[in-house]
Scaffold this active site. Structure first.
Site, mmCIF file in Angstrom:
data_model
loop_
_atom_site.group_PDB
_atom_site.id
_atom_site.type_symbol
_atom_site.label_atom_id
_atom_site.label_comp_id
_atom_site.label_asym_id
_atom_site.label_seq_id
_atom_site.Cartn_x
_atom_site.Cartn_y
_atom_site.Cartn_z
ATOM 1 N N HIS A 167 -11.824 31.059 -22.929
ATOM 2 C CA HIS A 167 -12.571 30.988 -23.740
ATOM 3 C C HIS A 167 -12.918 30.443 -24.776
ATOM 4 O O HIS A 167 -13.573 29.551 -25.303
ATOM 5 C CB HIS A 167 -13.724 32.580 -23.051
ATOM 6 C CG HIS A 167 -14.838 32.285 -23.209
ATOM 7 N ND1 HIS A 167 -15.818 32.689 -24.303
ATOM 8 C CD2 HIS A 167 -16.108 30.635 -23.887
ATOM 9 C CE1 HIS A 167 -17.308 32.684 -23.863
ATOM 10 N NE2 HIS A 167 -17.123 31.012 -24.019
ATOM 11 N N HIS B 110 -3.601 39.980 -20.438
ATOM 12 C CA HIS B 110 -4.023 38.824 -18.800
ATOM 13 C C HIS B 110 -5.456 38.673 -19.110
ATOM 14 O O HIS B 110 -6.078 37.864 -19.636
ATOM 15 C CB HIS B 110 -3.998 39.517 -17.372
ATOM 16 C CG HIS B 110 -4.179 38.814 -16.701
ATOM 17 N ND1 HIS B 110 -3.706 37.543 -16.154
ATOM 18 C CD2 HIS B 110 -5.917 38.388 -15.878
ATOM 19 C CE1 HIS B 110 -4.181 36.652 -15.546
ATOM 20 N NE2 HIS B 110 -5.155 37.579 -15.031
ATOM 21 N N GLU B 111 -6.178 39.597 -19.354
ATOM 22 C CA GLU B 111 -8.254 39.753 -19.262
ATOM 23 C C GLU B 111 -7.787 38.718 -20.733
ATOM 24 O O GLU B 111 -8.802 38.579 -21.101
ATOM 25 C CB GLU B 111 -8.173 40.936 -19.886
ATOM 26 C CG GLU B 111 -8.322 41.623 -17.926
ATOM 27 C CD GLU B 111 -8.680 40.444 -16.676
ATOM 28 O OE1 GLU B 111 -9.902 39.609 -17.331
ATOM 29 O OE2 GLU B 111 -7.672 41.204 -15.787
ATOM 30 N N HIS C 176 -7.869 35.118 -20.984
ATOM 31 C CA HIS C 176 -8.553 34.864 -20.116
ATOM 32 C C HIS C 176 -10.446 34.593 -21.956
ATOM 33 O O HIS C 176 -10.832 33.388 -22.031
ATOM 34 C CB HIS C 176 -9.884 35.225 -19.270
ATOM 35 C CG HIS C 176 -9.753 35.754 -18.112
ATOM 36 N ND1 HIS C 176 -8.976 34.939 -17.653
ATOM 37 C CD2 HIS C 176 -8.620 36.747 -17.589
ATOM 38 C CE1 HIS C 176 -8.028 34.522 -15.740
ATOM 39 N NE2 HIS C 176 -8.649 35.663 -15.980
#
Length: 224
Positions: A102, A94-95, A98
């Site tokens: 980006h 999940h991280e 991100h």
């Protein structure tokens, strides 16, 4: 009425937080079939997404996992960084979702990031301005108007966060399934864990909106 809504939102928030923690505790006990750690999963996802300038690091705390676009780091709590569980796989991917956002200039993440500097300053004074505004509401509506305007921006921020979080989870789940990081049973658990994590953001956004509407009602002279 405003107090009742606040209590309901608070109750729902506590429940969701409790369910989130219980889910992660449960899935942290389920070993990942491929034996990979959260760190290894994160690094693999970044590499296979063509991202080579993001570091995966361990940070103290529990459920403190996050992606920092400023220094391009995926920060994982020890349980996730070293963990070889379904929960670790879900959080790590999940991280990294991100980080992929980006790298691909995902519009909602860009919009959210642009708001952060303003909110970091506004949050230091907003509650004081609202407090003074409530005290002076019968004398002047200017302080409360300013406070409500600032709070409206924070509420907007919480709603902009929703598509960012849901998209990161969708990217994570698609990747771990496609690359066979998890089996079918583990995938269901990962999706369940991330679902409850996303609900914390949803409840926070609804709570912020309810609070905003209460302040607006004060401003408009409709006191409960």
């Amino acid at each position: 009425m405003g107090l009742l809504i606040a209590l309901i939102v608070m109750g729902v928030s506590f429940y969701v937080q409790w369910r989130l923690k219980s889910k992660f505790e449960e899935y942290s006990q389920v070993g990942l079939s491929n034996g990979m750690s959260g760190k290894e999963i994160a690094e693999t996802m970044l590499r296979e997404s063509g991202i080579y300038d993001v570091r995966v690091v361990s940070v103290e705390g529990r459920l403190t996992d996050h992606y920092n676009p400023q220094d391009k780091t995926v920060n994982l709590s020890p349980d996730v960084y070293y963990g070889r569980s379904v929960a670790a796989a879900a959080v790590a991917s999940h991280e990294c979702g991100h980080a992929v956002q980006h790298a691909t200039a995902y519009s909602w993440l860009q919009f959210r990031s642009q708001m952060v500097p303003f909110l970091s300053v506004a949050s230091q004074y907003m509650q004081w301005i609202i407090f003074i505004g409530v005290l002076l509401i019968n004398t002047s509506i200017i302080p409360l108007t300013i406070g409500v305007a600032l709070f409206a921006v924070t509420t907007l921020f919480s709603f902009i966060t929703l598509p960012v979080e849901y998209d990161a989870s969708n990217r994570a789940l698609a990747w771990i399934q496609k690359n066979r990081i998890v089996n079918e049973r583990e995938y269901v658990m990962s999706a369940d864990a991330l679902k409850w994590a996303a609900r914390t953001y949803l409840v926070a956004a609804i709570g912020s909106l309810a609070t905003l509407l209460y302040y607006v009602s004060l401003l408009m002279g409709r006191r409960d």
